[in-house]
Design a protein around this motif. Sequence first.
Motif, PDB file in Angstrom:
ATOM      1  N   LEU A 105      30.077  52.713  36.737  1.00 40.00           N
ATOM      2  CA  LEU A 105      31.478  52.425  37.052  1.00 40.00           C
ATOM      3  C   LEU A 105      31.801  50.941  37.012  1.00 40.00           C
ATOM      4  O   LEU A 105      30.915  50.099  37.152  1.00 40.00           O
TER       5      LEU A 105
ATOM      6  N   LYS B  94      34.875  60.688  35.404  1.00 37.99           N
ATOM      7  CA  LYS B  94      33.923  60.032  34.493  1.00 37.99           C
ATOM      8  C   LYS B  94      32.485  60.470  34.817  1.00 37.99           C
ATOM      9  O   LYS B  94      31.687  60.736  33.932  1.00 37.99           O
TER      10      LYS B  94
ATOM     11  N   SER C 125      35.821  50.437  41.238  1.00 43.05           N
ATOM     12  CA  SER C 125      35.532  51.847  41.528  1.00 43.05           C
ATOM     13  C   SER C 125      34.225  51.974  42.309  1.00 43.05           C
ATOM     14  O   SER C 125      34.097  52.798  43.208  1.00 43.05           O
ATOM     15  N   ARG C 126      33.274  51.134  41.963  1.00 46.69           N
ATOM     16  CA  ARG C 126      31.993  51.126  42.666  1.00 46.69           C
ATOM     17  C   ARG C 126      32.201  50.760  44.143  1.00 46.69           C
ATOM     18  O   ARG C 126      31.654  51.394  45.043  1.00 46.69           O
TER      19      ARG C 126
ATOM     20  N   ALA D  73      37.110  58.004  38.679  1.00 46.35           N
ATOM     21  CA  ALA D  73      35.661  57.746  38.708  1.00 46.35           C
ATOM     22  C   ALA D  73      34.897  59.066  38.759  1.00 46.35           C
ATOM     23  O   ALA D  73      33.909  59.257  38.040  1.00 46.35           O
TER      24      ALA D  73
ATOM     25  N   LYS E 155      41.854  55.850  41.422  1.00 45.96           N
ATOM     26  CA  LYS E 155      40.573  55.334  40.940  1.00 45.96           C
ATOM     27  C   LYS E 155      39.416  56.253  41.358  1.00 45.96           C
ATOM     28  O   LYS E 155      38.453  56.421  40.613  1.00 45.96           O
TER      29      LYS E 155
END
Lengths: 175, 182
Positions: free
Chosen positions: B132, B174, B136-137, B171, B167
Amino acid sequence: MTGHHGFAQQEWFEYLEGTLPPAQRAHLSAHLDSCPQCAQLLHQIRAWEQKVEEEARSLVLHVERHPYDLDRMSTEMMCRIRLDSPPALAARGMVFAEAVRLLQSVLDPLCGKGAAASAVRMAAERTGGWLDRRLSSERWPVFVRNLGEGVGAVYGVPAQLLIERVGALVAAEVE
Amino acid sequence: MGISTFELGITETEAVLDFLAEPTQELFGPVFRLYAPRLLRFFELRGCDRELAEDLTQDAMLAAYRRAGFARDHANFRAYVYGIARNLHLMHLRRLGRSGDRVELDAISDTLVSALPDPFARSMLSQSLEKLEVVSRQILTLRYLDGLEYHEIAEVLGMPTGTVQWKVFDAKKKLAEWMRQR
């Protein structure tokens, strides 16, 4: 999964969080029954969440395997609070006052006039012992650092950098 | 492994409300005992050893005490304290990376991915976070490791709650794709 199939990203988010209103939830559930692509993606997101939640719990237990000594820390904290409360600001000297006013004016739009004045006062308190004298090139950087760290703790590194840069410019002007 | 509100005989909301109404050293005691373990964990999870985590926790709690006026209300107090902790951690990273007077802000980011203890270095969590972007992390870390609510994460990172939620979902989507392709 988003921007198509007639559902907004926020609806998908709330569906996963369990906060989507019942009518919308039923509508989206019905879509999932008839759309293998969305159903599979949702299933994968839930599998990821479950795995990561388990790992996060284990990680926290791993970090906390040695107990914290809260009694000692609490005692130390209270000592610091007592020691870290020097007398209130009593600014004297035009050069100092002007320099401080300039820095404070930078802070005003960032955190409001009251909080800006408060931050300056606390930084001056932390610098300690120099407030009865005029600004000196030795003490000014300490004051600026204290103010930067104080503001940075609440508003972040960019705010800290801003104060440090302006403080350096002011120092160059008064020397 | 921190102290529970039951042991303390007071709820978190009561402790914070009492302190904000009258920010004295005495009323800060229960707040400290509730929040210090969380901050210790916050710093240790980001790669600080116990001694450094204690120092940063003390600094963060002292800042929270001295600047209590910045906390808008009790509902935002947790975000206010975590915001201070995060800023102090970034300031610590900045000091570590300091070279003369030049500071590159881009070089400063939360370092959780590389800081996870060994047993978790190759965990799903670690591998996921690596996929990420930094923001986002940070969001997923604050959510899953620190247990913050979305509105609190928004407050800590200074962005709208809707953006945080967007977000998070993006995330997760993804990461689900990534899991499918593995």
